[in-house]
Design a protein around this motif. Structure first.
Motif, PDB file in Angstrom:
ATOM      1  N   GLN A  31       0.832  -1.194   0.000  1.00  0.00           N
ATOM      2  CA  GLN A  31       0.000   0.000   0.000  1.00  0.00           C
ATOM      3  C   GLN A  31       0.871   1.250   0.000  1.00  0.00           C
ATOM      4  O   GLN A  31       2.086   1.180   0.214  1.00  0.00           O
ATOM      5  N   SER A  32       0.231   2.383  -0.241  1.00  0.00           N
ATOM      6  CA  SER A  32       0.955   3.638  -0.246  1.00  0.00           C
ATOM      7  C   SER A  32       1.066   4.199   1.171  1.00  0.00           C
ATOM      8  O   SER A  32       0.491   3.647   2.111  1.00  0.00           O
ATOM      9  N   LEU A  33       1.813   5.267   1.308  1.00  0.00           N
ATOM     10  CA  LEU A  33       1.953   5.907   2.614  1.00  0.00           C
ATOM     11  C   LEU A  33       0.654   6.609   2.985  1.00  0.00           C
ATOM     12  O   LEU A  33       0.028   7.267   2.157  1.00  0.00           O
ATOM     13  N   MET A  34       0.282   6.494   4.245  1.00  0.00           N
ATOM     14  CA  MET A  34      -0.897   7.178   4.754  1.00  0.00           C
ATOM     15  C   MET A  34      -0.484   8.064   5.922  1.00  0.00           C
ATOM     16  O   MET A  34       0.152   7.600   6.871  1.00  0.00           O
ATOM     17  N   LEU A  35      -0.858   9.326   5.862  1.00  0.00           N
ATOM     18  CA  LEU A  35      -0.522  10.248   6.934  1.00  0.00           C
ATOM     19  C   LEU A  35      -1.292   9.884   8.191  1.00  0.00           C
ATOM     20  O   LEU A  35      -2.509   9.682   8.150  1.00  0.00           O
ATOM     21  N   MET A  36      -0.565   9.802   9.311  1.00  0.00           N
ATOM     22  CA  MET A  36      -1.203   9.530  10.593  1.00  0.00           C
ATOM     23  C   MET A  36      -1.449  10.815  11.365  1.00  0.00           C
ATOM     24  O   MET A  36      -2.524  11.029  11.913  1.00  0.00           O
ATOM     25  N   ALA A  37      -0.395  11.648  11.424  1.00  0.00           N
ATOM     26  CA  ALA A  37      -0.496  12.847  12.252  1.00  0.00           C
ATOM     27  C   ALA A  37       0.581  13.847  11.875  1.00  0.00           C
ATOM     28  O   ALA A  37       1.598  13.496  11.273  1.00  0.00           O
ATOM     29  N   THR A  38       0.308  15.084  12.241  1.00  0.00           N
ATOM     30  CA  THR A  38       1.263  16.164  12.063  1.00  0.00           C
ATOM     31  C   THR A  38       1.752  16.579  13.443  1.00  0.00           C
ATOM     32  O   THR A  38       0.943  16.913  14.325  1.00  0.00           O
TER      33      THR A  38
END
Lengths: 113, 111
Positions: free
Chosen positions: A42-49
């Motif tokens: 799968q591709s990268l998924m943003l979790m948090a900033t």
């Protein structure tokens, strides 16, 4: 280009334990860092900033009490996976954007048994 | 941020040029086109970016169409080590924004 490091590069832990992952900007200061998660194929998924000196901003569906983020200095952000379970096994990647370009760490592979 | 469309996979012979296309028909005037690649089990690696003009660096060339609705990343002499997933990302110049990754193009360089 700018350098972002992560530690550890890989970790194996038992279910129910907590794991801390460090992300450092080596040659620049970063008021903002980003944490991504990537499952196999799968591709990268943003979790948090992660924001220096303030609370992190979490993406929808990411449990803030499970994934604790601390951005205590301008060069260090940490992600703690609390009470890890096998479904948390993944590739965790941090990044920072000192200017126009975003630079990524080498990633941390977490395996929860 | 504008959405991008890339072919899921491509093959290229070693030593030949690899041309990876990307469509971004909804791109805004202040949005850049970035290219990253991810070799297996590593973090994404920055390749190149541009706004309007074509760009070239030691890794690759970026060709952006005049209407900016599509672009092509060119690896002039592909090697086996260029086998990776290549991501085309469109993003504004706001430094606080994160990069959103699509599925990318899996480039296989064949001997």
């Amino acid at each position: 280009g700018a350098v972002v490091s992560q530690h550890p590069s890989w970790v194996i832990c038992k279910s129910g334990t907590s794991v801390k992952i460090e992300c450092r900007s080596l040659d620049f200061q970063a008021t903002t860092m980003f944490w991504y998660r990537q499952f196999p194929k799968q591709s990268l998924m943003l979790m948090a900033t992660s924001n220096e000196g303030s609370k992190a901003t979490y993406e929808q569906g990411v449990e803030k009490d499970k994934f604790l983020i601390n951005h205590a200095s301008l060069t260090l952000s940490t992600l703690t996976v609390t009470s890890a379970h096998p479904e948390d096994s993944s590739f965790y990647i941090c990044s920072a954007r000192p200017g126009e370009t975003q630079y990524f760490g080498p990633g941390t592979r977490l395996l929860v048994l | 941020d504008a959405k991008t469309t890339q072919p899921p996979s491509m093959d290229c012979a070693e030593g030949r040029a690899a041309n990876l296309p990307c469509n971004h028909s909804t791109i805004s005037g202040n949005e850049y086109v970035y290219w990253y690649r991810q070799i297996h089990s590593q973090g994404p690696q920055y390749i190149i970016h541009g706004l309007k003009n074509n760009e070239t660096n030691e890794m690759a060339s970026l060709i952006i169409t005049e209407d900016r609705k599509s672009s092509t990343l060119i690896l002039p002499h592909a090697t086996l080590r260029d086998t990776a997933v290549y991501y085309c990302i469109v993003i504004s110049g706001n430094y606080g924004q994160n990069f959103v990754f699509g599925p990318g193009t899996r480039l296989s360089v064949l001997p």
